[in-house]
Scaffold this motif. Structure first.
Motif, short mmCIF file in Angstrom:
data_model
loop_
_atom_site.label_atom_id
_atom_site.label_comp_id
_atom_site.label_asym_id
_atom_site.label_seq_id
_atom_site.Cartn_x
_atom_site.Cartn_y
_atom_site.Cartn_z
N ALA A 1 0.86 -1.19 0.00
CA ALA A 1 0.00 0.00 0.00
C ALA A 1 0.89 1.23 0.00
CB ALA A 1 -0.90 0.00 1.23
N ILE A 2 0.49 2.25 -0.74
CA ILE A 2 1.28 3.48 -0.82
C ILE A 2 0.40 4.66 -0.43
CG2 ILE A 2 2.46 5.07 -2.38
CD1 ILE A 2 3.46 2.69 -3.91
N ILE A 3 0.97 5.53 0.39
CA ILE A 3 0.29 6.76 0.79
C ILE A 3 1.25 7.92 0.60
CG2 ILE A 3 0.87 6.46 3.23
CD1 ILE A 3 -1.86 7.74 3.89
N GLY A 4 0.75 8.99 -0.02
CA GLY A 4 1.57 10.16 -0.28
C GLY A 4 1.21 11.28 0.68
N VAL A 5 1.73 12.47 0.39
CA VAL A 5 1.47 13.64 1.22
C VAL A 5 1.24 14.85 0.32
CG1 VAL A 5 3.88 14.36 1.51
CG2 VAL A 5 2.22 14.83 3.32
N ASP A 6 0.52 15.82 0.80
CA ASP A 6 0.17 17.08 0.14
C ASP A 6 -1.05 16.97 -0.77
OD1 ASP A 6 1.96 18.71 1.41
OD2 ASP A 6 3.50 18.50 -0.12
N ASN A 7 -1.53 15.81 -1.05
CA ASN A 7 -2.76 15.60 -1.80
C ASN A 7 -2.86 16.42 -3.08
OD1 ASN A 7 -5.20 14.24 -2.19
ND2 ASN A 7 -6.35 15.96 -1.41
N ASP A 8 -1.84 16.32 -3.92
CA ASP A 8 -1.88 16.95 -5.24
C ASP A 8 -2.87 16.14 -6.07
OD1 ASP A 8 -1.45 17.48 -7.99
OD2 ASP A 8 0.59 18.16 -7.57
N GLU A 9 -4.09 16.65 -6.21
CA GLU A 9 -5.17 15.88 -6.82
C GLU A 9 -4.86 15.42 -8.24
OE1 GLU A 9 -9.08 17.48 -6.42
OE2 GLU A 9 -8.81 17.86 -4.29
N THR A 10 -4.23 16.26 -9.03
CA THR A 10 -3.91 15.88 -10.41
C THR A 10 -2.98 14.69 -10.41
OG1 THR A 10 -4.16 18.17 -11.12
CG2 THR A 10 -2.97 16.69 -12.59
N PHE A 11 -1.90 14.78 -9.64
CA PHE A 11 -0.93 13.69 -9.57
C PHE A 11 -1.57 12.42 -9.00
CE2 PHE A 11 2.19 11.27 -7.12
CZ PHE A 11 3.09 10.94 -8.13
N CYS A 12 -2.30 12.58 -7.88
CA CYS A 12 -2.88 11.41 -7.21
C CYS A 12 -3.93 10.71 -8.06
CB CYS A 12 -3.49 11.84 -5.87
SG CYS A 12 -2.27 12.35 -4.65
N ASP A 13 -4.77 11.47 -8.76
CA ASP A 13 -5.85 10.87 -9.54
C ASP A 13 -5.39 10.33 -10.88
OD1 ASP A 13 -7.75 11.26 -7.57
OD2 ASP A 13 -8.33 13.23 -8.32
N LEU A 14 -4.29 10.86 -11.44
CA LEU A 14 -3.80 10.37 -12.73
C LEU A 14 -2.96 9.11 -12.59
CD1 LEU A 14 -2.92 13.63 -14.67
CD2 LEU A 14 -4.82 12.07 -15.07
N THR B 1 -3.56 7.30 -2.50
CA THR B 1 -4.05 7.85 -1.23
C THR B 1 -3.04 8.88 -0.75
OG1 THR B 1 -5.21 5.83 -0.62
CG2 THR B 1 -4.53 7.26 1.19
N SER B 2 -3.53 9.97 -0.13
CA SER B 2 -2.62 11.02 0.29
C SER B 2 -3.09 11.70 1.57
CB SER B 2 -2.50 12.08 -0.83
OG SER B 2 -1.54 13.04 -0.48
N ILE B 3 -2.12 12.20 2.31
CA ILE B 3 -2.42 13.00 3.50
C ILE B 3 -2.70 14.42 3.04
CG2 ILE B 3 -1.49 13.94 5.65
CD1 ILE B 3 0.27 11.38 5.78
N ALA B 4 -3.82 14.97 3.45
CA ALA B 4 -4.18 16.34 3.11
C ALA B 4 -3.61 17.26 4.19
CB ALA B 4 -5.69 16.49 3.02
N THR B 5 -2.56 17.97 3.85
CA THR B 5 -1.93 18.86 4.82
C THR B 5 -2.79 20.09 5.05
OG1 THR B 5 -0.62 19.78 3.03
CG2 THR B 5 0.43 18.10 4.35
N ASN B 6 -2.64 20.68 6.20
CA ASN B 6 -3.45 21.83 6.61
C ASN B 6 -2.67 23.12 6.36
OD1 ASN B 6 -5.15 23.66 7.80
ND2 ASN B 6 -5.29 22.60 9.76
N HIS B 7 -2.55 23.54 5.11
CA HIS B 7 -1.78 24.73 4.77
C HIS B 7 -2.39 25.99 5.39
CE1 HIS B 7 0.74 22.41 2.13
NE2 HIS B 7 -0.31 21.98 1.46
N ILE B 8 -3.70 26.07 5.45
CA ILE B 8 -4.36 27.23 6.05
C ILE B 8 -4.03 27.29 7.54
CG2 ILE B 8 -6.60 28.24 6.63
CD1 ILE B 8 -7.61 27.09 3.92
N GLY B 9 -4.07 26.15 8.21
CA GLY B 9 -3.72 26.11 9.63
C GLY B 9 -2.28 26.50 9.87
#
Length: 194
Positions: free
Chosen positions: A6-19, A25-33
């Motif tokens: 199983a592979i999990i990434g970080v930053d949840n770049d939707e284009t990269f992750c979905d293509l 699967t990716s960790i959605a970082t809290n940039h606003i926080g």
């Protein structure tokens, strides 16, 4: 992938992750926080409340995990139990019974119940409820559906049943969960952290 690793990434770049094949699967970082925390630290420093020349470690928890195909694996060496888990994940809101699951995966109820508990660590009914509650959590955090609509969509006949299960499993009501889970989310499909 995902059957052997199983592979999990970080930053949840939707284009990269979905293509990617399979989608990642990716960790959605809290940039606003992170931005708010940086602004708070800067304001403290400017107001003289910050310590000089001291390095501070500040942790901002992620928004959660965006589930995709790269982590859709079941590390169980029992075809019937794996089939039952996949069936539950795909049809838990359909008010599946243990007898229906056993019939569909081709084993007896007693055999399924025994092997499921031994390999998964909890019962078939517990897994059905876990999947339903997880979906209710997602809908409460991400949608404006009424709690009654969410209850029905997740396989609970009554809003009160969802409330009772929520309090048993999470210690709070669905309404309170919704209030605490709502926060800015740059993407959909995020499972809140914590």
């Amino acid at each position: 992938m995902p059957d052997r690793v199983a592979i999990i990434g970080v930053d949840n770049d939707e284009t990269f992750c979905d293509l990617a094949i399979p989608s990642i699967t990716s960790i959605a970082t809290n940039h606003i926080g992170v931005g708010y925390e940086a602004a708070r630290l800067l304001a403290d420093r400017l107001a003289g409340r910050g310590r000089r020349h001291r390095v501070m470690a500040v942790t901002v928890p992620p928004l959660g995990v965006v589930l995709r195909r790269s982590t859709d694996c079941l590390a169980i060496d029992d075809a019937e139990v794996v089939a039952a888990l996949r069936l539950i994940r795909s049809r838990a809101p359909d008010r599946l019974t243990i007898d229906e699951i056993a019939a569909e995966v081709g084993t007896s109820r007693s055999t399924l119940v025994r092997r499921f508990r031994a390999l998964v660590g909890h019962g078939v009914h517990d897994e059905i409820m876990r999947v339903r509650v997880r979906e209710a959590q997602r809908l409460l955090a991400e949608s404006d559906l009424t709690i009654l609509a969410i209850a029905r969509q997740c396989g609970f006949e009554y809003q009160e049943h969802l409330g009772r299960v929520f309090r048993q499993r999470l210690g709070i009501s669905p309404a309170r969960y919704r209030r605490t889970a709502r926060r800015p989310r740059p993407e959909t499909g995020v499972i809140p952290a914590g």
